[in-house]
Design a protein around this motif. Structure first.
Motif, short mmCIF file in Angstrom:
data_model
loop_
_atom_site.label_atom_id
_atom_site.label_comp_id
_atom_site.label_asym_id
_atom_site.label_seq_id
_atom_site.Cartn_x
_atom_site.Cartn_y
_atom_site.Cartn_z
N ASN A 101 0.84 -1.32 0.12
CA ASN A 101 -0.09 0.22 0.06
C ASN A 101 0.79 1.17 0.01
N LEU A 102 0.74 2.00 -0.83
CA LEU A 102 1.29 3.35 -1.04
C LEU A 102 1.24 4.30 -0.03
N TRP A 103 0.09 4.12 0.85
CA TRP A 103 -0.27 5.18 1.76
C TRP A 103 0.26 4.80 3.22
N CYS A 104 0.40 3.59 3.34
CA CYS A 104 0.77 2.95 4.68
C CYS A 104 2.09 2.26 4.61
N GLY A 105 2.52 1.77 3.39
CA GLY A 105 3.62 0.89 3.20
C GLY A 105 3.38 -0.62 3.71
N ALA A 106 1.99 -1.02 4.00
CA ALA A 106 2.20 -2.28 4.54
C ALA A 106 1.99 -3.15 3.16
N VAL A 107 2.52 -4.32 3.29
CA VAL A 107 2.50 -5.27 2.30
C VAL A 107 1.31 -6.28 2.68
N ASN A 108 0.06 -6.16 2.19
CA ASN A 108 -1.00 -6.87 2.48
C ASN A 108 -1.81 -7.41 1.54
N LYS A 109 -1.01 -7.41 0.45
CA LYS A 109 -1.66 -8.50 -0.91
C LYS A 109 -0.66 -9.26 -1.32
N ARG A 110 -1.17 -10.62 -1.53
CA ARG A 110 -0.28 -11.52 -2.10
C ARG A 110 -1.15 -12.47 -3.19
N PHE A 111 -0.29 -12.73 -4.33
CA PHE A 111 -1.16 -13.46 -5.26
C PHE A 111 -0.86 -14.91 -4.84
N SER A 112 -2.09 -15.75 -5.03
CA SER A 112 -2.12 -17.07 -4.51
C SER A 112 -3.02 -17.70 -5.59
N CYS A 113 -2.97 -18.94 -5.58
CA CYS A 113 -3.97 -19.68 -6.57
C CYS A 113 -4.20 -20.99 -5.92
N VAL A 114 -5.11 -21.96 -6.72
CA VAL A 114 -5.23 -23.30 -6.26
C VAL A 114 -4.05 -24.04 -6.20
N ASP A 115 -3.19 -23.99 -6.91
CA ASP A 115 -1.99 -24.75 -7.20
C ASP A 115 -0.93 -24.07 -6.80
N THR A 116 -0.52 -24.04 -5.36
CA THR A 116 0.43 -23.83 -4.77
C THR A 116 1.92 -23.77 -5.47
N SER A 117 2.00 -24.75 -6.31
CA SER A 117 3.24 -25.04 -7.06
C SER A 117 3.61 -24.16 -8.14
N GLU A 118 2.61 -23.29 -8.41
CA GLU A 118 2.51 -22.14 -9.61
C GLU A 118 3.30 -21.07 -9.25
N ARG A 119 4.52 -20.97 -10.16
CA ARG A 119 5.43 -19.66 -9.98
C ARG A 119 5.28 -18.94 -11.19
N VAL A 120 5.17 -17.46 -10.56
CA VAL A 120 4.76 -16.17 -11.37
C VAL A 120 5.98 -15.83 -12.11
N VAL A 121 5.93 -15.72 -13.16
CA VAL A 121 7.03 -15.28 -14.06
C VAL A 121 7.00 -13.97 -14.58
N ALA A 122 5.95 -13.46 -14.59
CA ALA A 122 5.72 -12.15 -15.33
C ALA A 122 4.17 -11.80 -14.98
N PHE A 123 3.99 -10.20 -14.81
CA PHE A 123 2.87 -9.70 -14.48
C PHE A 123 2.98 -8.21 -15.37
N HIS A 124 1.53 -7.69 -15.42
CA HIS A 124 1.54 -6.36 -16.06
C HIS A 124 0.15 -5.78 -15.45
N THR A 125 0.11 -4.58 -15.20
CA THR A 125 -1.17 -3.81 -14.75
C THR A 125 -1.85 -3.62 -16.17
N ILE A 126 -3.29 -3.16 -15.64
CA ILE A 126 -4.21 -2.73 -16.95
C ILE A 126 -4.77 -1.76 -16.59
N SER A 127 -4.36 -0.41 -17.48
CA SER A 127 -4.67 0.95 -17.06
C SER A 127 -5.92 1.16 -17.04
#
Length: 1749
Positions: A1521-1547
């Motif tokens: 969070n840019l207003w408090c600095g807390a890291v309170n969001k984490r990407f998770s999915c059903v298969d915990t073995s999935e490793r994220v290799v890339a991401f991108h925001t959508i304006s």
């Protein structure tokens, strides 16, 4: 017909149709077709299929006397059938059959039979006997119609109406009599029915006389549209693509022509159309009743016209439909019995017929199967095309071998015997058949050598249009390599493999073949993965493939290298199993003797064992024979020919004499027999006498023409036949004039003679149709020249024409050059006439060049049209030329047009319009004639410098353009745009290429990059005839005259702008003077000779040398024995000194008075005051002496403290000082206020470090700069203050050899040891900004007021324009490669960073920087706010915040420990990401910290709503969070073995993030709701790369990866993956935010000889996957970005930027063009960067104003 290759290598490019019709019953239909349909079809063929279209209507003329007879019509039909590329016959069959004519010829037996039947019937046969006469000259003997009763050339108006009625009645009576006799013969069984039908259907239009309805317009009837009934369309399982064509007509003429054209021919299937118009109640009732009564009263046995018409329409033609599945159209028209076939109804039918014919012919033309693939393979480059053309020409010429010559056996003996290493020379006079004999032998050689696989190469010098030693050797080298590697058996003998070093060309697998180690080596590409032999790149052959290797000729290859390569091939490739037979014909017909001798010098002597060389030379060419004899001086051990063969020292000769008379007689009999003629016994003696006087086969063919005109009653004597070939040709032309008209014949043969390479049949017809002289007689009649008139003339000319393929076209040309000689003497004796013909051909080609358009090539206003040939315009002419037709270039016309403009002396159109036309250049480069184009550009008078620059640009990019010619617009515009202000004429040229880009919808250059090099304006101007000699000395005058002395004693002079090296030849006592050295001063050149003479030349005056008398009282022999140290010219007084001498000679040029100055020590340099009164001499002991030149007295002397040799004296009268530079670079400054007193030492500057001698120095008084070059450094002095300005060191491991200042003094050019480039350094930055490519390794640099010249060791020159070097060297570029490009929201400004201390702000519209943001240390990161207000940079852990409009550095934050900086989309917050410390969120306005983030997030991005910072931490995707600095969001999915290799925001969807897993699964992560959606999984072979992953703003497309030479883009809407294949590894890729375009830069090796791959920019449109454009970049790219305005920004390693527009919307560059035009050398005195206002340079805060702890 014309002679053509038997294997049909000359493939037709013309749809040629014979219009078969009844002249009486098709006038309306044929007229409408000619006016409406045929022009449309002509244009359709040309623009759609690249074909020509001709229609031969035998009855087009309104004068029946001009109608061809049955024999001529059959020849026309045969010609159309054999030469048409598709349909050949168009027939119109009406309701009338027509009237049969008296046959022209009846055999004797049949005619006598008819006479007997007439007499037995009690009918007199006197009328038949009167109109026929016996002719013994026919085969078989026949009775022929007498000439008065055949068609004549008398005009129709001479026949009165009463005569018409009388002749018609007479002819009808004779025809009735003739047919009755035939019917009786059939009835009694004396004549077969088939033979009788021939007389019933006689189609002769030139009978006994002509009926009156032939002279007037026929009475026509018509019909109403409602009565038109389409009764049948017999298709019989015929597909719509049938290639057929015919028209309907109704007459005996139609019947005869159709049966001849269609009966018993297999090649007519699908090539004709038949239209039958059946008319019911065509005649009125009253006429029908009268006709019926007349027919009932007629009891004749001959079939009626109705019966013959029915047999044709109901039996013959339907039978063809049934058996061959042809198309047949039948129209039945029912007429009103009272009105009949009225005019209105006929017009309705004609309109419908036109529509149907147009549709049917277009369909047939569309289905023509052309061998386009084969033609494209043959036209890969100019050499392969020429090889195919020569092979076809050889096959054509071999057909002319009609008389067996005994010399053939001698040629065979030479070829089959392998003990000769000398050439065979075929000697003979004119027209003896030397070329034809060798063409025949070339076809027989393989049968002569059945036990091996010979390679036969023919080169017909007398049929070549471009003949030079370089072109000939290039062609021979290509053919040798191509033919040896195209045969699978050849691959076993020798294969071209990887070159292992400069001393190896080939790897020879045959142990019996040895490589000669003494052959000279090539400098070109010898370390690459393919054999590259002296400029010819050869693709390594594959033993499993039989395809020919691709050989590419390098345009800059020298003649010496070609000779070495040619000799190397002859030594290594031929073997005993595969010998080489090389045939060169027509050497004596080469116009330039030097070219011929140069070709002979290129041939190896002695010949290699497996090589046979056969030459043809005229007996009178003694100089060539002497050169061959001298070249081959090694006698053979054993004779290789029969004893009767003449043996000459150095070569084996065969004398070709006259042909045997008996053989010539047999040939004449055969020729006469083929045309149905013979000579009588009485005429035979005349023929024998003629053959005895001239036993040449060409004369026999001409004799056949004359003898075929003889009749039995002709009075033939020896004087009846012309004597000799030229007289026979003239008589033949006279006969054609009587038959066809003098104007038509004169124009036709003139066009054929003056064409450079032959004329296509269609072009000849069009030229004749547009000729004023030809049309005059037809214009008076209100009609144009009928095509049938041209065809009739061609039928007579074809027997002396050959058909060959040239430049992709099938052309007609004379079989012998003697036709050209006779035509030139008879019709073209006047120079004015020749120019007019050339001018007409140029006008014709300019309307139809390549694109076959109807628009003119040169567009002028009315006033310009009349003055175009008299004045020189200020700019090149405007060209509106579409050079392509159906995607193909008409190469022949591109070659022909410049030739005819030159020959017609239309120099302005040639040099100012055509040679400055981008379209013409594109056409020439596209067909492989780049070297020819360069040669044309380098010659001329107007716009010479501009054309030389264009030629230099072409040569610099020749390698790319040879393989990718479509890149010419990009190459030329990029290379030439920076010099538009220097050469204003280039503006029109560059605009022309921009129009090309518009038309092609290519990528448009919006901002041009700084040039990486400067194209030379002259190159490869060799000053030596032999490469064994090198340069001994060079010098250049103030006005640009260059003199070069070679070590062989020759002297050469180069004058600008002619660009020609001229040798200086002087003689004394009948011996040529040998030169020793040359010096220059002002506009004088001083030559010293080896015989101790001194010659001076004022280059501004005439070419006159004046000998300088040297007078020295003490020891004059010592003076003349030493070399000249130099001389200075001042006020026409020459001061000359010698090396190691203390005497200075003074010589006045005007008065020729001489005196001298006596110094105390050896003079090393000299300088004069401005008026020449005082002379300053520098000495070897460091002393400077001052003399009065008037009295030759010593005024004083002074010495420096170093006592080193003085090498330069600079006198400044304004500052009253004298500066001296010694041999190690020390400077001593003396005051010269009082000339009568010794000089007073004012200042002395000593160079520190290891002392090294000066190599050269260059002083520029204009910029007050002195350059001193030493091997280890270059020192620049400010001569105003005499302080060292700067010093430059060479690259590590290199040393300087010479350096000079540029024209404006902002640059200097330097030569490095063992470096083939001329390097250009910027004085302000100290960086190498340019590299100039010289034709050869440079050894000396020279400088004039306008040019910079590189002189190679062999004397060749490369010249650059000094202003262009300045412009290119001072072009704007950053210090290092561009790493980052940021584009503003509107696209008006963009920012670049190269990793240095500066960030540049650019204006896209102006194309120049607007500001520079200067930091204390190198910049690591650059960010731009979305509103373009803030620019945030990171430099050495300090964060800088800049105001982009004002340039103010509002914040400088220290101790941030940041590794990256980001700007939030709301443009209020900044984020500093730290790897080892805290990451901070802070406000852009005042730098206050909002919050801190304790975890390091790599690859971080700010969410579109500026609420989260998203990135990776230990493999997890987190959101802080840019207003408090807390890291309170984490990407998770059903298969915990999935490793994220890339991401991108959508304006456009700020809550969502597109996430790619390692397994290829695509997720969307809703950050606010903390939900994850699994969408789909990509195939296992598709991977995603984090560095490449980009997503469009609407999540429509995602750029996945750039591996495996492929760019993969994911369509998220349609769930598809698009793969864009790149030509090589992908360097970088980018996509615009809107997802409309994707761009990528890849590496491409355009050929195997490339030592470095090209960077290729490709832009694709994502909506449909289509390529927008592709550009080969001239430099190495370093960055790429695509903005939302659809502009592509490319940064380069040299610090420049290029911007391309892919939207198709042109940006207005007129302002930039105008700004470049206003730049002149006199106005600009500073570099552009130096001239920018100080307000443009924004310096950062000296100290941080915010410190984070």
């Amino acid at each position: 017909m014309a002679w053509s290759p038997p294997d049909s290598t000359c493939q037709s490019s013309c749809v040629k149709i014979y219009l078969c019709s009844n002249p009486e019953d098709s006038v309306v239909e044929r007229k409408l077709l000619r006016e409406r349909i045929f022009p449309k079809l002509r244009d359709y063929c040309r623009h759609t299929r690249g074909l020509d279209f001709r229609v031969i209507d035998p009855f087009e003329s309104s004068d029946p006397h001009r109608w061809p007879d049955e024999c001529s019509r059959r020849q026309m039909i045969k010609e159309c059938r054999e030469s048409s590329a598709g349909p050949f016959l168009l027939a119109l069959i009406g309701h009338q059959y027509g009237t049969a004519r008296l046959p022209v010829q009846v055999e004797v037996s049949e005619f006598q039979l008819l006479l007997r039947q007439s007499q037995e019937a009690g009918v007199s046969s006197k009328e038949l006997e009167r109109v026929y006469r016996r002719e013994e000259n026919t085969v078989p003997p026949s009775y022929c119609l007498r000439p008065p009763h055949r068609s004549t050339e008398s005009p129709q108006s001479l026949i009165s109406k009463d005569q018409e009625i009388e002749m018609r009645a007479e002819e009808e009576n004779l025809m009735k009599l003739f047919q009755n006799c035939v019917s009786r013969c059939v009835h009694r069984g004396l004549m077969s029915q088939n033979k009788a039908q021939r007389y019933y259907r006689s189609g002769n239009t030139a009978g006994y006389t002509l009926a009156p309805f032939f002279f007037g317009a026929p009475t026509v009837v018509g019909m109403h549209r409602g009565d038109l009934v389409i009764c049948s369309r017999a298709e019989a399982n015929v597909s719509s693509g049938a290639n057929s064509l015919t028209l309907s007509l109704s007459s005996a003429v139609v019947d005869a022509d159709l049966r001849f054209a269609l009966d018993n021919y297999d090649d007519v299937i699908g090539r004709y159309l038949v239209y039958i118009n059946k008319v019911i109640n065509a005649k009125r009732q009253k006429e029908e009743k009268q006709t019926k009564q007349q027919s009932e009263a007629d009891t004749r046995a001959a079939p009626t016209d109705e019966q013959l018409h029915s047999q044709l329409c109901d039996n013959f033609l339907p039978g063809l439909v049934t058996s061959c599945h042809h198309l047949l159209y039948t129209t039945t028209t029912l007429c009103d019995p009272c009105r009949g076939y009225s005019t209105a109804r006929r017009h309705v039918y004609a309109e419908s017929l036109c529509q149907q014919v147009n549709a049917d012919l277009m369909g047939l033309i569309d289905n023509i199967k052309t061998s386009e693939t084969k033609n494209q393979q043959q036209l890969v480059d100019v050499l392969s095309r020429e090889q195919a053309e020569r092979d076809g020409l050889c096959a054509t010429l071999s057909q002319l071998y009609d008389v067996t010559r005994q010399e053939e056996e001698e040629v065979r003996t030479y070829v089959t015997r392998g003990d000769k290493q000398r050439p065979l020379v075929i000697l003979g006079g004119p027209c003896t058949g030397k070329t034809v004999l060798l063409a025949h032998c070339a076809q027989q050689i393989k049968s002569w050598l059945p036990d091996c696989h010979p390679v036969v190469i023919t080169y017909f010098c007398n049929y070549e249009t471009v003949l030079s030693p370089s072109h000939l050797l290039s062609s021979l080298c290509f053919q040798i390599v191509n033919k040896y590697n195209s045969d699978s058996s050849a691959l076993k003998v020798c294969s071209l493999d990887q070159a292992t070093g400069p001393d190896h060309f080939l790897k020879v697998t045959d142990p019996g073949v040895n490589v000669d180690p003494d052959w000279p080596t090539s400098k070109l590409d010898t370390q690459h993965q393919q054999a590259n032999i002296d400029g010819v790149s050869v693709k390594p052959s594959n033993s499993s493939s039989t395809q020919c290797p691709q050989c590419v000729l390098k345009p800059d290859v020298s003649l010496t290298e070609l000779r070495a390569h040619f000799r190397c091939l002859l030594s290594n490739l031929p073997s005993s199993k595969q010998p080489l037979v090389l045939i060169l014909t027509g050497l004596d017909q080469i116009q330039t003797d030097s070219h011929c001798l140069s070709i002979l010098e290129s041939l190896p002597s002695p010949l290699p064992p497996a090589v046979k060389l056969i030459l043809t030379v005229s007996t009178s060419s003694t100089q060539i024979l002497r050169a061959i004899r001298v070249h081959y001086t090694h006698p053979c051990r054993r004779p290789c020919v029969s004893e009767s063969t003449k043996q000459a020292a150095g070569y084996v000769s065969v004398q070709l004499g006259l042909a045997d008379r008996k053989e010539c007689g047999k040939l004449l009999v055969a020729l006469l027999g083929s045309s149905g003629r013979r000579v009588t016994s009485g005429q035979q003696s005349v023929v024998n006498h003629a053959l005895t006087s001239c036993g040449r086969t060409l004369y026999v063919r001409l004799l056949h023409v004359h003898a075929s005109l003889w009749r039995s009653d002709s009075d033939v004597t020896e004087s009846s036949l012309p004597v000799g070939i030229h007289a026979s040709i003239a008589a033949f032309l006279d006969h054609l004039e009587k038959k066809h008209g003098s104007s038509l014949v004169a124009h036709a043969v003139s066009y054929l003679t003056l064409s450079r390479c032959g004329l296509p049949e269609v072009d000849l017809a069009d030229l004749l149709s547009t000729g004023d002289g030809v049309l005059s007689e037809y214009v008076q009649q209100g009609v144009g020249l009928p095509q049938v008139e041209v065809e009739r003339l061609l039928l007579d000319l074809r027997r002396f024409l050959i058909t060959r393929s040239f430049a992709g076209s099938v052309v007609l040309m004379w079989m012998s050059r003697h036709f050209k000689l006779v035509v030139a003497k008879k019709y073209l004796a006047s120079e004015v006439t020749r120019r007019e013909i050339h001018s007409k051909m140029a006008d014709f080609l300019s309307h139809r060049v390549a694109g076959e358009t109807s628009e003119p090539l040169l567009v002028r206003t009315g006033s310009e049209l009349g003055e175009s040939r008299r004045r020189l315009s200020g700019y090149p002419g405007v060209i509106t030329w579409s050079f392509k037709c159906n995607g193909r270039t008409n190469l022949r016309k591109v070659i022909e047009l410049p030739y005819h403009l030159q020959q017609s002396h239309r120099w302005e159109e040639l040099e100012c319009s055509l040679l400055m036309s981008p379209e013409f250049h594109q056409a020439m480069v596209g067909v492989g004639l780049l070297q020819v184009l360069v040669t044309m550009l380098q010659e001329g008078r107007w716009f010479l410098r501009e054309r030389q620059l264009i030629a230099g640009a072409l040569m610099c990019s020749a390698h790319l353009l040879q393989h990718v010619p479509q890149q010419l617009p990009a190459v030329m515009e990029t290379n030439l745009f920076p010099y538009v202000g220097i050469c204003p004429a280039l503006k029109v040229y560059v605009k022309g290429f921009r129009r090309e880009w518009r038309a092609g919808k290519r990528l448009e250059v919006v901002l041009f990059p700084a040039p990486a090099s400067v194209p030379p304006i002259q190159s490869s101007l060799s000053a030596s005839k032999h490469t064994t000699f090198s340069v001994a000395g060079t010098s250049v005058t103030q006005n640009g005259i260059i003199a070069v002395i070679m070590d062989d004693g020759s002297a050469w002079v180069w004058r600008d702008p002619a660009g020609v090296m001229a040798e200086v030849t002087l003689s004394c006592d009948r011996e040529d003077l040998k030169f020793l050295e040359v010096k220059s001063s002002g506009h004088y050149l001083l030559f010293s000779t080896q015989c101790n003479r001194f010659l001076i030349w004022d280059v501004t005056g005439p070419e006159k040398f004046t000998q300088v008398e040297v007078r020295e009282k003490q020891n004059p022999s010592l003076i003349t024995a030493n070399k000249i140290g130099g001389f200075v010219e001042c006020q026409k007084t020459i001061f000359m000194w010698w090396k190691n001498e203390s005497y200075v000679s003074v010589y006045n040029v005007d008065t020729e008075a001489s005196s001298g100055l006596h110094c105390q020590s050896s003079v090393t340099c000299l300088s004069c005051s401005s008026g020449g009164r005082y002379v300053y001499c520098g000495h070897e002991n460091g002393t400077v002496s001052v003399f009065d030149s008037h009295s030759c007295s010593l005024l004083g002397s002074s010495s420096s403290s170093t006592h080193n040799v003085v090498t330069l004296i600079i006198v400044s009268v304004d500052r009253r000082e004298v500066a001296c530079v010694d041999m190690i670079g020390n400077v001593a400054l003396w005051d010269m206020t009082t000339q009568t007193e010794p000089l007073r030492l004012v200042k002395e500057v000593l160079i520190q470090g290891e002392p090294k001698n000066i190599l050269n120095h260059d002083y520029s008084e204009e910029v007050s700069t002195l350059l001193v070059c030493q091997s280890h450094q270059i020192t620049l002095w400010n001569t105003c203050k005499w302080e060292i300005w700067d010093q430059f060191l060479p690259p590590q491991g290199k040393s300087f050899t010479q350096a000079v200042l540029s024209q404006r003094g902002h640059l200097f050019l330097a030569l490095l040891e063992n470096c083939v480039l001329v390097l250009v350094w910027s004085i302000s930055t100290g960086e190498c900004v340019l590299s100039l490519n010289a034709s050869e390794k440079p050894c000396t640099l020279l400088k004039t007021d306008t040019d910079l010249i590189s002189v190679a060791c062999d004397g060749s020159l490369t010249v650059w324009d000094a202003r262009m070097v300045d412009a290119a060297g001072t072009a704007l570029r950053t210090s290092y490669g561009v790493q980052v490009v940021l584009v503003g929201q509107k696209g008006e400004q963009f920012y670049t960073s190269d990793g240095s201390k500066e960030v540049w702000k650019w204006s896209l519209e102006a194309g120049v920087p607007q500001a520079f943001f200067v930091h204390d240390r190198p910049v690591e990161k650059v960010r731009l706010s979305s509103d373009n207000v803030y620019l945030v940079t990171l430099s050495a852990e300090d964060i800088y915040v800049w105001q982009t409009e004002t340039g103010q550095n509002s914040l400088r934050i220290s101790d941030s420990r940041a590794t990256d900086v980001l700007i939030a989309p709301n443009n209020n917050l900044g984020v500093s990401v730290s790897m080892q410390g805290l990451s901070r969120v802070w406000r852009l306005t005042h730098g206050s910290i909002v919050c801190t983030i304790h975890l390091y997030l790599s690859s971080a991005k700010v969410s579109p709503e500026s609420t989260f910072l998203i990135g990776f931490h230990n493999g997890d995707l987190l959101a802080a969070n840019l207003w408090c600095g807390a890291v309170n969001k984490r990407f998770s999915c059903v298969d915990t073995s999935e490793r994220v290799v890339a991401f991108h925001t959508i304006s456009e969807q700020p809550d969502y993030v597109v996430v790619m897993a390692a397994s290829g699964t695509v997720f969307t992560w809703n950050i606010s709701e903390e939900t994850v959606y699994k969408h789909f999984r990509l195939p296992f072979m598709i991977h995603c790369q984090l560095s490449d992953f980009q997503v469009s703003s609407d999540a429509s497309y995602a750029l996945l990866s750039t591996d495996n030479n492929t760019v993969k883009v994911l369509d998220l809407c349609q769930l598809r993956v698009y793969s864009f294949k790149a030509p090589g590894p992908v360097v970088t890729a980018a996509m615009d935010k809107c997802g409309r375009l994707a761009a990528y830069i890849s590496l491409e090796n355009i050929c195997l000889s490339d030592q470095q791959a090209w960077h290729v920019l490709t832009v694709v449109r994502l909506s449909d996957g289509q390529r927008v454009g592709s550009v080969h970049l001239a430099k190495t790219s370093s960055s790429l970005i695509v903005c939302q305005q659809q502009c592509v920004y490319v940064g380069f390693q040299d610090g420049s930027v290029c911007v391309f527009s892919a939207s198709g919307k042109m940006m207005d560059r007129e302002k930039t063009l105008r700004e470049n035009e206003n730049v002149s050398g006199d106005e600009v005195k500073q570099c552009p960067c130096d001239s920018l206002p100080l307000s443009f340079v924004h310096v950062s805060l000296h100290r941080p104003n915010i410190i984070w702890t």
